[in-house]
Scaffold this motif. Sequence first.
Motif, PDB file in Angstrom:
ATOM      1  N   MET A   1       0.842  -1.180   0.000  1.00 36.83           N
ATOM      2  CA  MET A   1       0.000   0.000   0.000  1.00 36.83           C
ATOM      3  C   MET A   1       0.883   1.238   0.000  1.00 36.83           C
ATOM      4  SD  MET A   1      -2.853   1.116   2.765  1.00 36.83           S
ATOM      5  CE  MET A   1      -4.316   1.682   1.960  1.00 36.83           C
ATOM      6  N   SER A   2       0.410   2.269  -0.673  1.00 38.15           N
ATOM      7  CA  SER A   2       1.137   3.529  -0.722  1.00 38.15           C
ATOM      8  C   SER A   2       0.418   4.548   0.159  1.00 38.15           C
ATOM      9  CB  SER A   2       1.191   4.033  -2.161  1.00 38.15           C
ATOM     10  OG  SER A   2       1.871   5.249  -2.218  1.00 38.15           O
ATOM     11  N   TYR A   3       1.174   5.349   0.881  1.00 33.77           N
ATOM     12  CA  TYR A   3       0.607   6.361   1.769  1.00 33.77           C
ATOM     13  C   TYR A   3       0.986   7.738   1.263  1.00 33.77           C
ATOM     14  CZ  TYR A   3      -0.076   2.373   4.779  1.00 33.77           C
ATOM     15  OH  TYR A   3      -0.465   1.159   5.264  1.00 33.77           O
ATOM     16  N   ARG A   4       0.033   8.661   1.337  1.00 33.73           N
ATOM     17  CA  ARG A   4       0.288  10.009   0.844  1.00 33.73           C
ATOM     18  C   ARG A   4       1.106  10.803   1.853  1.00 33.73           C
ATOM     19  NH1 ARG A   4      -2.715  13.496   3.600  1.00 33.73           N
ATOM     20  NH2 ARG A   4      -4.620  12.782   4.570  1.00 33.73           N
ATOM     21  N   THR A   5       1.819  11.785   1.358  1.00 34.67           N
ATOM     22  CA  THR A   5       2.580  12.686   2.219  1.00 34.67           C
ATOM     23  C   THR A   5       1.604  13.398   3.154  1.00 34.67           C
ATOM     24  OG1 THR A   5       4.255  12.971   0.517  1.00 34.67           O
ATOM     25  CG2 THR A   5       4.143  14.669   2.220  1.00 34.67           C
ATOM     26  N   GLY A   6       1.946  13.447   4.433  1.00 34.07           N
ATOM     27  CA  GLY A   6       1.107  14.088   5.433  1.00 34.07           C
ATOM     28  C   GLY A   6       0.251  13.117   6.224  1.00 34.07           C
ATOM     29  N   ALA A   7       0.117  11.882   5.742  1.00 34.03           N
ATOM     30  CA  ALA A   7      -0.682  10.887   6.464  1.00 34.03           C
ATOM     31  C   ALA A   7       0.043  10.453   7.729  1.00 34.03           C
ATOM     32  CB  ALA A   7      -0.941   9.674   5.575  1.00 34.03           C
ATOM     33  N   TYR A   8      -0.728  10.098   8.739  1.00 32.86           N
ATOM     34  CA  TYR A   8      -0.151   9.559   9.971  1.00 32.86           C
ATOM     35  C   TYR A   8      -0.273   8.046   9.945  1.00 32.86           C
ATOM     36  CZ  TYR A   8       0.241  14.201  11.927  1.00 32.86           C
ATOM     37  OH  TYR A   8       0.596  15.500  12.157  1.00 32.86           O
ATOM     38  N   VAL A   9       0.844   7.387  10.163  1.00 31.36           N
ATOM     39  CA  VAL A   9       0.906   5.936  10.132  1.00 31.36           C
ATOM     40  C   VAL A   9       1.587   5.436  11.404  1.00 31.36           C
ATOM     41  CG1 VAL A   9       0.999   5.846   7.597  1.00 31.36           C
ATOM     42  CG2 VAL A   9       3.134   5.882   8.906  1.00 31.36           C
ATOM     43  N   VAL A  10       1.528   4.140  11.600  1.00 31.01           N
ATOM     44  CA  VAL A  10       2.279   3.489  12.672  1.00 31.01           C
ATOM     45  C   VAL A  10       3.344   2.626  12.014  1.00 31.01           C
ATOM     46  CG1 VAL A  10       2.178   1.834  14.578  1.00 31.01           C
ATOM     47  CG2 VAL A  10       0.329   3.494  14.263  1.00 31.01           C
ATOM     48  N   ASP A  11       4.600   2.851  12.392  1.00 27.45           N
ATOM     49  CA  ASP A  11       5.689   1.964  11.971  1.00 27.45           C
ATOM     50  C   ASP A  11       5.602   0.763  12.908  1.00 27.45           C
ATOM     51  OD1 ASP A  11       8.064   0.577  11.565  1.00 27.45           O
ATOM     52  OD2 ASP A  11       9.295   2.390  11.430  1.00 27.45           O
ATOM     53  N   ARG A  12       5.139  -0.368  12.398  1.00 29.85           N
ATOM     54  CA  ARG A  12       4.919  -1.550  13.232  1.00 29.85           C
ATOM     55  C   ARG A  12       6.212  -2.138  13.772  1.00 29.85           C
ATOM     56  NH1 ARG A  12       2.364  -5.763  10.456  1.00 29.85           N
ATOM     57  NH2 ARG A  12       3.187  -4.951   8.523  1.00 29.85           N
ATOM     58  N   ARG A  13       7.342  -1.831  13.172  1.00 26.67           N
ATOM     59  CA  ARG A  13       8.620  -2.317  13.705  1.00 26.67           C
ATOM     60  C   ARG A  13       8.959  -1.628  15.009  1.00 26.67           C
ATOM     61  NH1 ARG A  13      12.537  -0.635   9.140  1.00 26.67           N
ATOM     62  NH2 ARG A  13      11.409   1.248   9.653  1.00 26.67           N
ATOM     63  N   ARG A  14       8.575  -0.353  15.136  1.00 34.05           N
ATOM     64  CA  ARG A  14       8.876   0.453  16.328  1.00 34.05           C
ATOM     65  C   ARG A  14       7.658   0.663  17.214  1.00 34.05           C
ATOM     66  NH1 ARG A  14      12.660   5.492  14.661  1.00 34.05           N
ATOM     67  NH2 ARG A  14      14.157   4.404  13.361  1.00 34.05           N
ATOM     68  N   ASP A  15       6.478   0.309  16.703  1.00 34.24           N
ATOM     69  CA  ASP A  15       5.206   0.606  17.369  1.00 34.24           C
ATOM     70  C   ASP A  15       5.135   2.096  17.683  1.00 34.24           C
ATOM     71  OD1 ASP A  15       2.681  -0.058  18.316  1.00 34.24           O
ATOM     72  OD2 ASP A  15       3.408  -0.312  20.357  1.00 34.24           O
ATOM     73  N   GLN A  16       5.395   2.916  16.646  1.00 31.33           N
ATOM     74  CA  GLN A  16       5.475   4.363  16.806  1.00 31.33           C
ATOM     75  C   GLN A  16       4.662   5.078  15.740  1.00 31.33           C
ATOM     76  OE1 GLN A  16       9.488   5.793  16.888  1.00 31.33           O
ATOM     77  NE2 GLN A  16       8.882   7.927  17.046  1.00 31.33           N
ATOM     78  N   VAL A  17       3.863   6.076  16.190  1.00 31.76           N
ATOM     79  CA  VAL A  17       3.114   6.923  15.265  1.00 31.76           C
ATOM     80  C   VAL A  17       4.091   7.879  14.596  1.00 31.76           C
ATOM     81  CG1 VAL A  17       1.338   8.705  15.070  1.00 31.76           C
ATOM     82  CG2 VAL A  17       0.994   6.773  16.606  1.00 31.76           C
ATOM     83  N   ALA A  18       3.910   8.086  13.301  1.00 36.92           N
ATOM     84  CA  ALA A  18       4.785   8.979  12.544  1.00 36.92           C
ATOM     85  C   ALA A  18       4.006   9.599  11.395  1.00 36.92           C
ATOM     86  CB  ALA A  18       5.990   8.213  12.002  1.00 36.92           C
ATOM     87  N   ARG A  19       4.542  10.702  10.906  1.00 31.54           N
ATOM     88  CA  ARG A  19       3.941  11.377   9.756  1.00 31.54           C
ATOM     89  C   ARG A  19       4.765  11.052   8.517  1.00 31.54           C
ATOM     90  NH1 ARG A  19       2.101  17.659   9.626  1.00 31.54           N
ATOM     91  NH2 ARG A  19       0.750  17.416   7.837  1.00 31.54           N
ATOM     92  N   VAL A  20       4.072  10.761   7.416  1.00 28.49           N
ATOM     93  CA  VAL A  20       4.760  10.481   6.152  1.00 28.49           C
ATOM     94  C   VAL A  20       5.237  11.818   5.585  1.00 28.49           C
ATOM     95  CG1 VAL A  20       4.527   9.552   3.817  1.00 28.49           C
ATOM     96  CG2 VAL A  20       3.333   8.447   5.716  1.00 28.49           C
ATOM     97  N   MET A  21       6.552  11.938   5.407  1.00 30.10           N
ATOM     98  CA  MET A  21       7.153  13.165   4.903  1.00 30.10           C
ATOM     99  C   MET A  21       7.448  13.079   3.408  1.00 30.10           C
ATOM    100  SD  MET A  21       6.975  14.794   7.639  1.00 30.10           S
ATOM    101  CE  MET A  21       7.715  16.326   7.122  1.00 30.10           C
ATOM    102  N   GLY A  22       7.422  11.881   2.879  1.00 25.90           N
ATOM    103  CA  GLY A  22       7.712  11.681   1.467  1.00 25.90           C
ATOM    104  C   GLY A  22       8.107  10.237   1.227  1.00 25.90           C
TER     105      GLY A  22
END
Length: 72
Positions: A1-22
């Motif tokens: 799946m592709s995520y748009r810039t600005g979307a908030y996702v969870v990096d499941r490896r770190r279990d951390q919320v992050a914003r897609v910057m590009g």
Amino acid sequence: MSYRTGAYVVDRRRDQVARVMGHNGHFLLLRPPRGGIEWDCPPEWARLASQAELRAAGITSRGTERPEKTTP
């Protein structure tokens, strides 16, 4: 799946919320909500953050980051 810039996702490896910057080739470029150092994440290890995860990370329902509370 592709995520748009600005979307908030969870990096499941770190279990951390992050914003897609590009994107960096196949990888997502992620950054913590309140800023910090970007890191690469394979898209298969990311998922959209839930509303509860966004609230816990200090992100409002409009997708903006609440300022951290300071004590006097």
